[in-house]
Write a protein that holds these residues in place. Structure first.
Motif, PDB file in Angstrom:
ATOM      1  N   LYS A 115      48.934  91.179 -13.923  1.00 36.16           N
ATOM      2  CA  LYS A 115      49.052  89.726 -14.146  1.00 36.16           C
ATOM      3  C   LYS A 115      49.233  89.435 -15.632  1.00 36.16           C
ATOM      4  CE  LYS A 115      45.078  88.859 -12.269  1.00 36.16           C
ATOM      5  NZ  LYS A 115      44.760  90.196 -11.769  1.00 36.16           N
ATOM      6  N   THR A 116      48.398  90.100 -16.433  1.00 35.69           N
ATOM      7  CA  THR A 116      48.471  89.867 -17.872  1.00 35.69           C
ATOM      8  C   THR A 116      49.825  90.292 -18.422  1.00 35.69           C
ATOM      9  OG1 THR A 116      46.104  90.206 -18.027  1.00 35.69           O
ATOM     10  CG2 THR A 116      47.340  90.388 -20.054  1.00 35.69           C
ATOM     11  N   THR A 117      50.346  91.396 -17.903  1.00 30.16           N
ATOM     12  CA  THR A 117      51.656  91.855 -18.367  1.00 30.16           C
ATOM     13  C   THR A 117      52.732  90.832 -18.015  1.00 30.16           C
ATOM     14  OG1 THR A 117      50.833  94.053 -17.845  1.00 30.16           O
ATOM     15  CG2 THR A 117      53.141  93.875 -18.401  1.00 30.16           C
ATOM     16  N   LEU A 118      52.641  90.278 -16.819  1.00 28.85           N
ATOM     17  CA  LEU A 118      53.598  89.240 -16.422  1.00 28.85           C
ATOM     18  C   LEU A 118      53.484  88.030 -17.337  1.00 28.85           C
ATOM     19  CD1 LEU A 118      53.259  89.433 -12.552  1.00 28.85           C
ATOM     20  CD2 LEU A 118      55.399  89.661 -13.795  1.00 28.85           C
ATOM     21  N   ALA A 119      52.235  87.662 -17.612  1.00 23.22           N
ATOM     22  CA  ALA A 119      52.016  86.499 -18.477  1.00 23.22           C
ATOM     23  C   ALA A 119      52.555  86.779 -19.872  1.00 23.22           C
ATOM     24  CB  ALA A 119      50.529  86.158 -18.531  1.00 23.22           C
TER      25      ALA A 119
END
Lengths: 110, 581
Positions: B290-294
């Protein structure tokens, strides 16, 4: 009253008492208060007091200085500390205690 | 200063109101406090009663040109001025301009002896003088209950307070009276029975060591009002009440598209990205990138020269930058260029309202085009679900009004993979919802991404497998197996199977070609054979024909010779026979 405390009024005796009575117009309470106050002063502080009557209806700006809320209010400016008595001063005992006049009396009689 | 009530009361059938100028409060009260009437503001210690009352006066002076009187019974004028100076309220300057008048009423029981009858006319005179001297329209009595400790005669005091409120009404000044919260009643001295027009209750609740302030309008005679408890904040700019329901859904919308930072993901949307100013939610279980997507989104925004504000509630900025560098995103350069700002804080550092204030403040300062909050689910630790939901609602509304694209991540419980309901229940508020999840197969986990909803544009319905590479996130092509979309090892198996299959098919094809070729050749050989045969037969026939011709010629020439030898008697007979030969 022990003798140590009784000594203090000796100094006060020399001072002139400064009293202020705050009123708001010629209401019954104000008139009663003034009459009562004059009577007590003549009885106990004759010749040693100054009485100033302030009508707040005429001088509303003076109310803040002495933190006046209730009417009538009697303020003893001198001697220190400042004392305040509110009401029409109908209870003589309370007024004398409030103004600390009784101790003076006690000393005078002794 | 007499009762010059505005004539608007005639035009509007509703109660005339004095706008407080306090953010949000006017919306809840449907316009402000009752004009020319007293309002009771009660609450426990430390919930900002005095501050709210002072803000009412200051906003009145600054925004509505209504001078005000502040009569304080607890703090002195200097103390108050110092206390509110940090909010940018310059009380001494307002006093100098004769827009504000401070009167500190000092009540000391020890100095006062009571004898006989009295009333509080002195207070009236002081207040009246203060009001008249500057033409005040607003009055604040800060904790009038202090009088109860100063005057022993409760009967007199109560009747005088009742008279005071009546008198204030007659004066036509809008008044706020503050009071301490009592046990089992709104105020300690039961002031609510004197002030019946409007009562506002402030509350200061500590839940799990974190304080949240709330405001509720207990009653408001003659007017509609919000009935909920609304959280409010004391920020650097004063009090801010942020009601969810009163914010209207009529903000401007943009038709611009912003990229998610992952081209293949953009392709899944009909318009190739998100609408600018919309809110995007990514939900997923732990470790679903999720953090990578963000970060990809933030990276992309910065790459396009836009400003992005990133709130990290789990990682420090340094850690985030380091981690993202490992997947090919250098957030550090954007930080250096001032396009990216990473704000990291533990959610438990402060209450939700404080977080909201921080976020508001930073948004105001940084003026970003996009805001990332990673993750919102972490905020649950500071508040209960309903609070978090209301806070996020307010935040999303705020961002929408500002036209800022919002990107949230949220951790969902891994127990239920199909759980498509975030705990915060914000899903109904967001415009685009992307779900990332573990696709657990035989002995392996893969990451899958799908779009659950996207308001205002059509989107792909596929669950796309994606991998996190050193060059960022890469969405893999869809591979459809016999039982649907396949991922991971199955994907490889499927590929190998497909390869084997296609090879077999190729071989079969080649075999058929060869067969055909062989058949062709056989046929061709046969045809050649037949032709040879035909030719030989033809040759034979021609030869026979030639021989016959030769024979005929020889025969005829022979007859002629015979005829010339015996020309007289036998000639006509021979001539008749000759054509028949």
């Amino acid at each position: 009253m022990n003798s140590l405390l009784a000594n203090t009024p000796l100094v006060m005796e020399e001072e002139t008492w400064e009293l202020r009575l705050y009123v708001a117009g010629q209401t019954t309470k104000s008139v009663t208060a003034l009459a009562n106050l004059k009577k007590y002063c003549e009885e106990h502080l004759k010749g040693r007091y100054q009485l100033e009557v302030i009508d707040l209806l005429q001088n509303p700006q003076l109310a803040e200085g002495d933190q006046i809320l209730a009417i009538p209010t009697l303020v003893r400016k001198v001697p220190q500390p400042i004392r305040k008595i509110i009401g029409d001063l109908s209870n003589k005992e309370k007024v004398l205690v409030g103004l600390d006049i009784r101790s003076l009396e006690g000393f005078g009689k002794a | 200063m007499s009762a010059d009530m505005p004539s608007s009361a005639i035009v509007l059938p509703s109660l005339p109101k004095a706008p407080t100028g306090i953010e949000g409060l006017d919306e809840i009260t449907d316009g402000g406090l009752p004009l020319g009437r007293p309002t009771l503001l009660c609450g426990s210690a430390g919930c900002g009663k005095t501050l709210m009352a002072i803000e009412f006066l200051v906003r009145g002076i600054q925004d509505y040109q209504e001078p005000g009187v502040l009569m304080t019974f607890e703090e002195t004028a200097d103390e108050l001025a110092a206390n509110v100076a940090s909010l940018g309220f310059d009380l001494p300057a307002m006093q100098a301009q004769k827009l504000l008048r401070l009167d500190h009423v000092h009540v000391d029981r020890s100095e006062i002896e009571e004898t006989g009858e009295y009333d509080l006319e002195g207070l009236f005179i002081r207040l009246g003088y203060a009001i008249d001297s500057i033409g005040a329209k607003r009055v604040v009595l800060d904790t009038i209950e202090a009088l109860f400790s100063g005057f022993p005669n409760q009967g007199v005091l109560r009747s005088e307070i009742r008279r005071l409120f009546r008198w204030l009404k007659d004066k036509g000044v809008t008044t706020i009276i503050t009071a301490e919260r009592g046990e089992g009643s709104l105020t300690r001295q039961g002031l609510e029975e004197y002030v019946s027009d409007c009562v506002i209750l402030l509350d200061n609740r500590v839940i799990d060591q974190i304080t949240t302030r709330r405001l509720r309008i207990v009653k408001y005679r003659g007017s509609t009002h919000g009935t909920n408890e609304y959280p409010y904040l004391i920020s650097e700019d004063g009090i801010s009440v942020l009601p969810v329901t009163s914010l209207q859904l009529n903000h401007e919308v943009s038709d611009q598209i912003v990229s998610s930072g992952i081209p293949a993901l953009d392709q899944m949307f009909d318009r190739h990205g998100f609408y600018q100013g919309s809110s995007v939610l990514i939900t997923g279980t732990a470790g679903t990138a999720k953090t990578t997507l963000a970060s990809s989104f933030a990276h992309e925004m910065c790459r396009q020269g836009k400003r992005c504000l990133y709130f990290a509630f789990e990682e420090s900025p340094q850690q985030l930058v380091r981690n993202m560098r490992s997947v090919g995103m250098d957030l550090g350069t954007w930080q250096d260029q001032g396009l990216l700002r990473i704000e990291a804080a533990r959610p438990t550092l402060s209450g939700l309202e404080r977080h909201l204030v921080t976020i508001h403040k930073l948004i105001g300062e940084f003026k970003p085009d996009a805001v990332v909050i990673d993750p919102i689910s972490n905020l649950i630790s500071v508040g209960n679900l309903a609070e978090v939901r209301s806070m996020l609602t307010r935040l999303i509304d705020y961002l929408k009004v500002k036209g800022i694209t919002a990107f949230f991540t949220s951790l969902v419980s891994g127990r239920n993979i199909q759980q498509e309901m975030t705990e915060e229940g914000v899903s109904s508020l967001v415009d685009t919802w992307i779900s990332v999840r573990d696709l657990e197969g035989i002995g392996e986990r893969n990451r899958g991404l799908s779009i659950l909803k996207s308001r205002g544009m059509s989107h792909s319905n596929q669950v796309r497998e994606f991998i996190v590479t050193s060059k960022g996130i890469r969405l893999l092509d869809v591979v459809i197996g016999p039982t649907g979309i396949v991922t991971g090892a199955s994907r490889l198996t499927q590929k190998i199977q497909e390869q084997a299959l296609s090879m077999a098919q190729q071989q079969e094809l080649e075999r058929r070609d060869r067969e055909l070729e062989r058949k062709r050749r056989v046929l061709e050989a046969t045809i050649a054979n037949l032709r040879t045969e035909f030719e030989s037969v033809e040759e034979e026939l021609r030869r026979i024909n030639d021989e016959e011709n030769t024979r005929q010629q020889a025969l005829s020439s022979g007859r002629q010779q015979v005829a010339s030898a015996f020309p007289s008697e036998k000639n006509p007979k021979l001539n008749d026979n000759a054509p028949q030969a």
